[in-house]
Design a protein around this motif. Structure first.
Motif, PDB file in Angstrom:
ATOM      1  N   PRO A  62       0.838  -1.196   0.000  1.00 52.97           N
ATOM      2  CA  PRO A  62       0.000   0.000   0.000  1.00 52.97           C
ATOM      3  C   PRO A  62       0.882   1.258   0.000  1.00 52.97           C
ATOM      4  O   PRO A  62       2.023   1.237   0.456  1.00 52.97           O
ATOM      5  N   ALA A  63       0.340   2.325  -0.519  1.00 54.52           N
ATOM      6  CA  ALA A  63       1.081   3.597  -0.559  1.00 54.52           C
ATOM      7  C   ALA A  63       1.258   4.121   0.857  1.00 54.52           C
ATOM      8  O   ALA A  63       0.403   3.890   1.710  1.00 54.52           O
ATOM      9  N   PRO A  64       2.320   4.820   1.145  1.00 53.59           N
ATOM     10  CA  PRO A  64       3.453   5.032   0.242  1.00 53.59           C
ATOM     11  C   PRO A  64       4.371   3.821   0.261  1.00 53.59           C
ATOM     12  O   PRO A  64       4.695   3.294   1.314  1.00 53.59           O
ATOM     13  N   GLU A  65       4.751   3.386  -0.920  1.00 55.72           N
ATOM     14  CA  GLU A  65       5.625   2.231  -1.007  1.00 55.72           C
ATOM     15  C   GLU A  65       7.063   2.696  -1.177  1.00 55.72           C
ATOM     16  O   GLU A  65       7.322   3.791  -1.650  1.00 55.72           O
ATOM     17  N   GLY A  66       7.990   1.856  -0.794  1.00 62.89           N
ATOM     18  CA  GLY A  66       9.401   2.162  -0.978  1.00 62.89           C
ATOM     19  C   GLY A  66       9.838   1.827  -2.394  1.00 62.89           C
ATOM     20  O   GLY A  66       9.002   1.614  -3.274  1.00 62.89           O
ATOM     21  N   GLU A  67      11.143   1.797  -2.594  1.00 60.13           N
ATOM     22  CA  GLU A  67      11.684   1.533  -3.925  1.00 60.13           C
ATOM     23  C   GLU A  67      12.803   0.498  -3.846  1.00 60.13           C
ATOM     24  O   GLU A  67      13.595   0.494  -2.913  1.00 60.13           O
ATOM     25  N   VAL A  68      12.848  -0.341  -4.888  1.00 57.71           N
ATOM     26  CA  VAL A  68      13.929  -1.307  -5.055  1.00 57.71           C
ATOM     27  C   VAL A  68      14.902  -0.737  -6.075  1.00 57.71           C
ATOM     28  O   VAL A  68      14.488  -0.271  -7.141  1.00 57.71           O
ATOM     29  N   ARG A  79      26.999  10.235   7.284  1.00 63.86           N
ATOM     30  CA  ARG A  79      27.885  11.395   7.102  1.00 63.86           C
ATOM     31  C   ARG A  79      28.723  11.617   8.361  1.00 63.86           C
ATOM     32  O   ARG A  79      28.333  11.248   9.457  1.00 63.86           O
ATOM     33  N   ASN A  80      29.854  12.261   8.176  1.00 64.68           N
ATOM     34  CA  ASN A  80      30.732  12.738   9.260  1.00 64.68           C
ATOM     35  C   ASN A  80      31.162  11.672  10.242  1.00 64.68           C
ATOM     36  O   ASN A  80      30.718  11.720  11.380  1.00 64.68           O
ATOM     37  N   PRO A  81      32.008  10.773   9.908  1.00 63.75           N
ATOM     38  CA  PRO A  81      32.664  10.582   8.616  1.00 63.75           C
ATOM     39  C   PRO A  81      31.741   9.844   7.644  1.00 63.75           C
ATOM     40  O   PRO A  81      30.888   9.062   8.040  1.00 63.75           O
ATOM     41  N   ASP A  82      31.966  10.116   6.373  1.00 67.91           N
ATOM     42  CA  ASP A  82      31.089   9.589   5.328  1.00 67.91           C
ATOM     43  C   ASP A  82      31.337   8.110   5.057  1.00 67.91           C
ATOM     44  O   ASP A  82      32.471   7.644   5.060  1.00 67.91           O
ATOM     45  N   THR A  83      30.223   7.404   4.804  1.00 75.24           N
ATOM     46  CA  THR A  83      30.272   6.032   4.309  1.00 75.24           C
ATOM     47  C   THR A  83      29.401   5.979   3.058  1.00 75.24           C
ATOM     48  O   THR A  83      28.195   6.227   3.125  1.00 75.24           O
ATOM     49  N   THR A  84      30.046   5.711   1.921  1.00 78.46           N
ATOM     50  CA  THR A  84      29.379   5.672   0.625  1.00 78.46           C
ATOM     51  C   THR A  84      29.743   4.363  -0.054  1.00 78.46           C
ATOM     52  O   THR A  84      30.924   4.068  -0.237  1.00 78.46           O
ATOM     53  N   VAL A  85      28.730   3.580  -0.399  1.00 77.62           N
ATOM     54  CA  VAL A  85      28.953   2.247  -0.946  1.00 77.62           C
ATOM     55  C   VAL A  85      28.067   2.000  -2.159  1.00 77.62           C
ATOM     56  O   VAL A  85      27.105   2.731  -2.402  1.00 77.62           O
ATOM     57  N   GLY A  86      28.388   0.946  -2.887  1.00 77.51           N
ATOM     58  CA  GLY A  86      27.518   0.425  -3.933  1.00 77.51           C
ATOM     59  C   GLY A  86      26.922  -0.878  -3.423  1.00 77.51           C
ATOM     60  O   GLY A  86      27.650  -1.718  -2.895  1.00 77.51           O
ATOM     61  N   ILE A  87      25.623  -1.020  -3.548  1.00 75.57           N
ATOM     62  CA  ILE A  87      24.917  -2.198  -3.038  1.00 75.57           C
ATOM     63  C   ILE A  87      24.322  -2.943  -4.232  1.00 75.57           C
ATOM     64  O   ILE A  87      23.717  -2.327  -5.111  1.00 75.57           O
ATOM     65  N   ASP A  88      24.457  -4.266  -4.255  1.00 74.13           N
ATOM     66  CA  ASP A  88      23.918  -5.038  -5.380  1.00 74.13           C
ATOM     67  C   ASP A  88      22.429  -4.786  -5.563  1.00 74.13           C
ATOM     68  O   ASP A  88      21.971  -4.460  -6.657  1.00 74.13           O
ATOM     69  N   VAL A  89      21.649  -4.959  -4.506  1.00 76.30           N
ATOM     70  CA  VAL A  89      20.208  -4.710  -4.529  1.00 76.30           C
ATOM     71  C   VAL A  89      19.822  -4.125  -3.177  1.00 76.30           C
ATOM     72  O   VAL A  89      20.318  -4.573  -2.149  1.00 76.30           O
ATOM     73  N   ALA A  90      18.945  -3.123  -3.196  1.00 75.73           N
ATOM     74  CA  ALA A  90      18.524  -2.507  -1.932  1.00 75.73           C
ATOM     75  C   ALA A  90      17.064  -2.097  -2.018  1.00 75.73           C
ATOM     76  O   ALA A  90      16.582  -1.685  -3.070  1.00 75.73           O
ATOM     77  N   TYR A  91      16.386  -2.228  -0.879  1.00 72.03           N
ATOM     78  CA  TYR A  91      15.026  -1.716  -0.744  1.00 72.03           C
ATOM     79  C   TYR A  91      15.090  -0.526   0.203  1.00 72.03           C
ATOM     80  O   TYR A  91      15.540  -0.650   1.344  1.00 72.03           O
ATOM     81  N   PHE A  92      14.650   0.630  -0.293  1.00 69.83           N
ATOM     82  CA  PHE A  92      14.625   1.860   0.492  1.00 69.83           C
ATOM     83  C   PHE A  92      13.185   2.191   0.848  1.00 69.83           C
ATOM     84  O   PHE A  92      12.288   2.132  -0.002  1.00 69.83           O
ATOM     85  N   SER A  93      12.962   2.561   2.089  1.00 71.35           N
ATOM     86  CA  SER A  93      11.619   2.909   2.542  1.00 71.35           C
ATOM     87  C   SER A  93      11.143   4.183   1.842  1.00 71.35           C
ATOM     88  O   SER A  93      11.940   4.986   1.336  1.00 71.35           O
ATOM     89  N   ALA A  94       9.825   4.369   1.860  1.00 73.90           N
ATOM     90  CA  ALA A  94       9.247   5.598   1.300  1.00 73.90           C
ATOM     91  C   ALA A  94       9.794   6.820   2.033  1.00 73.90           C
ATOM     92  O   ALA A  94      10.031   7.864   1.418  1.00 73.90           O
ATOM     93  N   GLU A  95      10.016   6.699   3.326  1.00 76.44           N
ATOM     94  CA  GLU A  95      10.556   7.813   4.118  1.00 76.44           C
ATOM     95  C   GLU A  95      11.930   8.241   3.609  1.00 76.44           C
ATOM     96  O   GLU A  95      12.196   9.431   3.433  1.00 76.44           O
ATOM     97  N   VAL A  96      12.808   7.294   3.350  1.00 77.79           N
ATOM     98  CA  VAL A  96      14.143   7.628   2.825  1.00 77.79           C
ATOM     99  C   VAL A  96      14.008   8.230   1.431  1.00 77.79           C
ATOM    100  O   VAL A  96      14.660   9.226   1.104  1.00 77.79           O
ATOM    101  N   MET A  97      13.151   7.666   0.597  1.00 79.51           N
ATOM    102  CA  MET A  97      13.032   8.143  -0.783  1.00 79.51           C
ATOM    103  C   MET A  97      12.425   9.543  -0.868  1.00 79.51           C
ATOM    104  O   MET A  97      12.788  10.305  -1.762  1.00 79.51           O
ATOM    105  N   THR A  98      11.533   9.911   0.045  1.00 80.43           N
ATOM    106  CA  THR A  98      10.956  11.260  -0.018  1.00 80.43           C
ATOM    107  C   THR A  98      11.973  12.340   0.344  1.00 80.43           C
ATOM    108  O   THR A  98      11.765  13.502   0.010  1.00 80.43           O
ATOM    109  N   ARG A  99      13.067  11.956   0.987  1.00 82.43           N
ATOM    110  CA  ARG A  99      14.116  12.935   1.318  1.00 82.43           C
ATOM    111  C   ARG A  99      15.052  13.212   0.145  1.00 82.43           C
ATOM    112  O   ARG A  99      15.866  14.123   0.199  1.00 82.43           O
ATOM    113  N   GLN A 100      14.950  12.440  -0.933  1.00 80.06           N
ATOM    114  CA  GLN A 100      15.822  12.646  -2.090  1.00 80.06           C
ATOM    115  C   GLN A 100      15.294  13.827  -2.906  1.00 80.06           C
ATOM    116  O   GLN A 100      14.100  14.110  -2.900  1.00 80.06           O
TER     117      GLN A 100
END
Length: 188
Positions: A62-68, A79-100
């Motif tokens: 049901p909405a709001p749905e996250g994203e794969v 952040r501070n210190p930063d951790t930036t990675v590449g992930i093979d597959v990830a599911y992000f919640s709608a909450e995280v995606m609305t901040r983009q």
């Protein structure tokens, strides 16, 4: 072999590095790199299958749905210190995606689920460190898929790892309600 070559680096500095055939991650401000390898057919098939199966589940939420996202999705875990990675597959919640924003090129914020598919060049220490970093950054579920032994190891914060084989089914439990994936379907 992954080698640390710089410390105190930011994600912005990390993104400015040349695309020169090196596989890089930024872990708590420390640049780690190793020669990039091509993903073999066992790896790419497992990535495609888990992406499709998670995507099917996400579309029925049901909405709001996250994203794969898949294909070494760039993610700023912290952040501070930063951790930036590449992930093979990830599911992000709608909450995280609305901040983009439209300017966001990497996804800022940890996924709910991070999936890594093992490659022949992966070392046990590297996978262990990656799992620990994901959990420390707030990822609630980490799946390590082994396309050679046809197993999935699930890691959760403050819980022992659990291994599943092709006769078992993965469940999202309270974290990803309604998610049920037969392990065998990841390798077909």
């Amino acid at each position: 072999m992954s080698t640390a070559i710089a410390t105190g680096m930011t994600t912005e500095e990390f993104l400015g590095l040349p695309q020169d055939g090196m596989d890089r991650e930024l872990i708590r401000g420390e640049l780690k790199e190793k020669p990039m390898t091509y993903r073999n057919r066992f790896h790419t098939r497992a990535v495609a299958n888990v992406s499709r199966l998670l995507g099917n589940w996400a579309q029925q939420r049901p909405a709001p749905e996250g994203e794969v996202h898949s294909g070494e999705v760039g993610c700023i875990l912290r952040r501070n210190p930063d951790t930036t990675v590449g992930i093979d597959v990830a599911y992000f919640s709608a909450e995280v995606m609305t901040r983009q924003t439209e300017e966001t090129t990497l996804i800022e914020g940890p996924p709910t689920l991070a999936v890594e598919v093992l490659s022949p060049s992966d070392r046990t220490e590297e996978i262990r460190d990656k799992v620990l970093e994901y959990l420390a950054a707030g990822v609630e579920l980490v799946w390590i898929i082994d396309p050679y032994f046809h197993t999935v190891t699930i890691h959760r914060p403050a819980a022992p790892p659990e291994m599943f084989n092709t006769e078992e089914t993965l469940s999202g439990g309270r974290i990803l309600p309604g998610l049920e994936i037969a392990v065998a379907d990841l390798f077909r």
